[in-house]
Design an enzyme around this catalytic site. Sequence first.
Site, PDB file in Angstrom:
ATOM      1  N   SER A   1       1.111  -1.374  -0.188  1.00 10.41           N
ATOM      2  CA  SER A   1      -0.384   0.081  -0.201  1.00 10.41           C
ATOM      3  C   SER A   1       0.748   1.242  -0.018  1.00 10.41           C
ATOM      4  O   SER A   1       1.759   2.028  -0.830  1.00 10.41           O
ATOM      5  CB  SER A   1      -1.018   0.072   1.252  1.00 10.41           C
ATOM      6  OG  SER A   1      -2.311   1.268   0.874  1.00 10.41           O
TER       7      SER A   1
ATOM      8  N   ASP B   1      -9.170  -5.781  -4.852  1.00  7.69           N
ATOM      9  CA  ASP B   1      -8.878  -4.422  -3.878  1.00  7.69           C
ATOM     10  C   ASP B   1      -9.902  -2.976  -4.345  1.00  7.69           C
ATOM     11  O   ASP B   1      -9.563  -2.724  -5.178  1.00  7.69           O
ATOM     12  CB  ASP B   1      -7.310  -3.735  -4.213  1.00  7.69           C
ATOM     13  CG  ASP B   1      -6.820  -2.846  -3.563  1.00  7.69           C
ATOM     14  OD1 ASP B   1      -7.594  -1.660  -2.728  1.00  7.69           O
ATOM     15  OD2 ASP B   1      -5.374  -2.871  -2.869  1.00  7.69           O
TER      16      ASP B   1
ATOM     17  N   HIS C   1      -8.149  -4.665  -0.812  1.00  6.57           N
ATOM     18  CA  HIS C   1      -7.065  -4.137  -0.173  1.00  6.57           C
ATOM     19  C   HIS C   1      -6.472  -5.035   0.970  1.00  6.57           C
ATOM     20  O   HIS C   1      -4.925  -5.384   0.767  1.00  6.57           O
ATOM     21  CB  HIS C   1      -7.332  -2.671  -0.114  1.00  6.57           C
ATOM     22  CG  HIS C   1      -5.786  -1.810   0.186  1.00  6.57           C
ATOM     23  ND1 HIS C   1      -5.249  -1.670  -0.757  1.00  6.57           N
ATOM     24  CD2 HIS C   1      -5.534  -0.912   1.264  1.00  6.57           C
ATOM     25  CE1 HIS C   1      -3.734  -0.609  -0.633  1.00  6.57           C
ATOM     26  NE2 HIS C   1      -4.472  -0.795   0.826  1.00  6.57           N
TER      27      HIS C   1
END
Lengths: 393, 393
Positions: free
Chosen positions: B176, B339, B372
């Site tokens: 991320s 995601d 995610h």
Amino acid sequence: MQTIKTVAVLMLILSGFNHAAADSLLTEKKRFELDQFTTFGGKTIRQVQVGWESYGELNADKSNVILITHFFSGNSHAAGKYHPDDTEAGYWDAIIGPGKAIDTEQYFVLSVDSLVNLGVHDPNVITTGPASINPDTGKPYALDFPVVTIRDFVNVQKALLESLGISKLHAVIGPSMGSLQAIEWASAYPDWVERMVSVIGSGYMDAWTVSALEHWATPIKLDANWNNGNYYDGEPPLKGMTASLALITQNAVHPDFINQVNPEHQPIETAALEDIGNSHQVVNWLNQLAAERAKIADANHILYLVRASQLYLAGQGSSLQQGLNSIQAKTLFLPADNDLILMPYLAKDTHQRLRSLGKNSQYHEISGPLGHLNGVRQIDQASTVLSDFLASE
Amino acid sequence: MQTIKTVAVLMLILSGFNHAAADSLLTEKKRFELDQFTTFGGKTIRQVQVGWESYGELNADKSNVILITHFFSGNSHAAGKYHPDDTEAGYWDAIIGPGKAIDTEQYFVLSVDSLVNLGVHDPNVITTGPASINPDTGKPYALDFPVVTIRDFVNVQKALLESLGISKLHAVIGPSMGSLQAIEWASAYPDWVERMVSVIGSGYMDAWTVSALEHWATPIKLDANWNNGNYYDGEPPLKGMTASLALITQNAVHPDFINQVNPEHQPIETAALEDIGNSHQVVNWLNQLAAERAKIADANHILYLVRASQLYLAGQGSSLQQGLNSIQAKTLFLPADNDLILMPYLAKDTHQRLRSLGKNSQYHEISGPLGHLNGVRQIDQASTVLSDFLASE
């Protein structure tokens, strides 16, 4: 930088209005009043008023009625224009009109402003909700207005139809929150509904969607001007409403759309680097769009629309199975394949449950760059599917 | 109803911590200080402090270093435990440790708390940001703290590595926001980086993602307690932070996860029907989770993390093409197929651009119910891909 003109065009896209086609029909807003209305939750509302529109003519045996139910931020202006010189027509003008998928030479098409409608300050909206005057006090209801449900929206529509002597719907069709109403019609009043079309919809809200919708309410409650819903004597919570409508827009579209309108920002934006108080251009664009929309909206009405949507379960009863099982209508589901708010798994699951209950149900995905809003702006791609479905026995 | 225990377990999942495996190594938080640091934007910050951790041993020629860069709400506790009786280990303990994909018997693995770290009040976080005391005034910086970028996070890490005599990274790997740092390392310091792994990441922020991230900042600014960032003498904006963290959680997972934890709510919830002031159970659950996380966070730090992320463009220069072209490392992209915040099209596009520039890049999607967060919690499925990549010449 985005120009004011771009914002105006985008507002129209997001409001779902179409550039008027040459063949758009003419319509007018009418008013329907009920002295008293009892909500699904058992509360009484006096002097309910809603606006409505119609397109086409009711036939002699009143068998050609199609009801259109509108989306969260929409109203009953589903098609046509109020005046020949209007630049924009109703949101589904691409499929409602003479010779179109929902052919007004054949059907009497009708649409009704919802209770707690978002666009309270839109001169073409007539609604009853927290911003309305409570006849018992002479002041706006604010949060004294009872929670209303999708069933209540349906019941107001039913009262209007009954006042016109109608007791049968050739079809009920709606996008998004309008889909919830369409399914609710088919479940609550199966004797009325012959065909039901759910566009970008669902037979229920799952936990993820309930919490996703809550984020639309949160910014309003954080705005100090909201004042627990009592702002009608002062400043409305415009910042909270703007934040709410910006998030609604974000959720209602797909990255493809926002990225098409806002090309890649390279190099990195100096203003945003220099000061934490500055924002990126796309943020300014989205906020400007939302601030414009906030001007005609009411903050409490947004909260009530969120709640009505969150509470949705077909039949508003004890189970989804029970709610779907009472449906007798033929059903058609038209989700958008890249919808980020009412994701297509919801429509697919509802369709499959109906099939496993032995019901007659069809499923067809629509596509385009607009995500959820493909169901409003790109609906013409479903014209043939729709007209075939409406013609089917 | 969700129990407190369920909330605690979920908090751990969302924080990315693993139930400690029997073979978890032991680590400790260390402190790194810089008298003076110049930001990418040209501002000076005095007395910068960050925490860091390491796992494994640095070899004689300092050629076995792997840097792990952490995600938005994470910190440098990437693996291991502080004490043998800790119930939880660092967030990527599944892949970092003796004999694991990132083998600490072979590599010296190192991780650093970011500037403007979210978890200011976590006793295991050491960071510098708006909540830190400005040595020039003796008071917290608040919004006087300069905007920092992903490049700045990298530059602090680089200063730490240089203080250890390190000048080469066998690999830099992060999920991320950590992926942004990993890509930035490879672009800004190509002579340092031999291998780069982007997990649930992107080489740039597009307009959609910039505006999606902005909604994480908005609730904080709406909270009257925020007071334009000056709340260090009074009540922090806990309501705004809770709303922000609830939305972050919503965006960081996938419907499958929230729906698994919160089974279908049938029949409709009476409390939510009876009073607009009540909320659905899933909303209460999400808010309770967020309120717990808000206790260790700082509101201004969230704003600065949002801005650092929004400003991301590989190389932080004049174009994505230029930023990617300077990369010499072999690269591996591991997006999550479902995601909803850094959607896989971002990693795929970055990978394809690198390939079209003649770079050596691999792409492999990971999956699971967590959206995610699959990149944090479900990373073990990529163990073989990762270890093969690290072993490759």
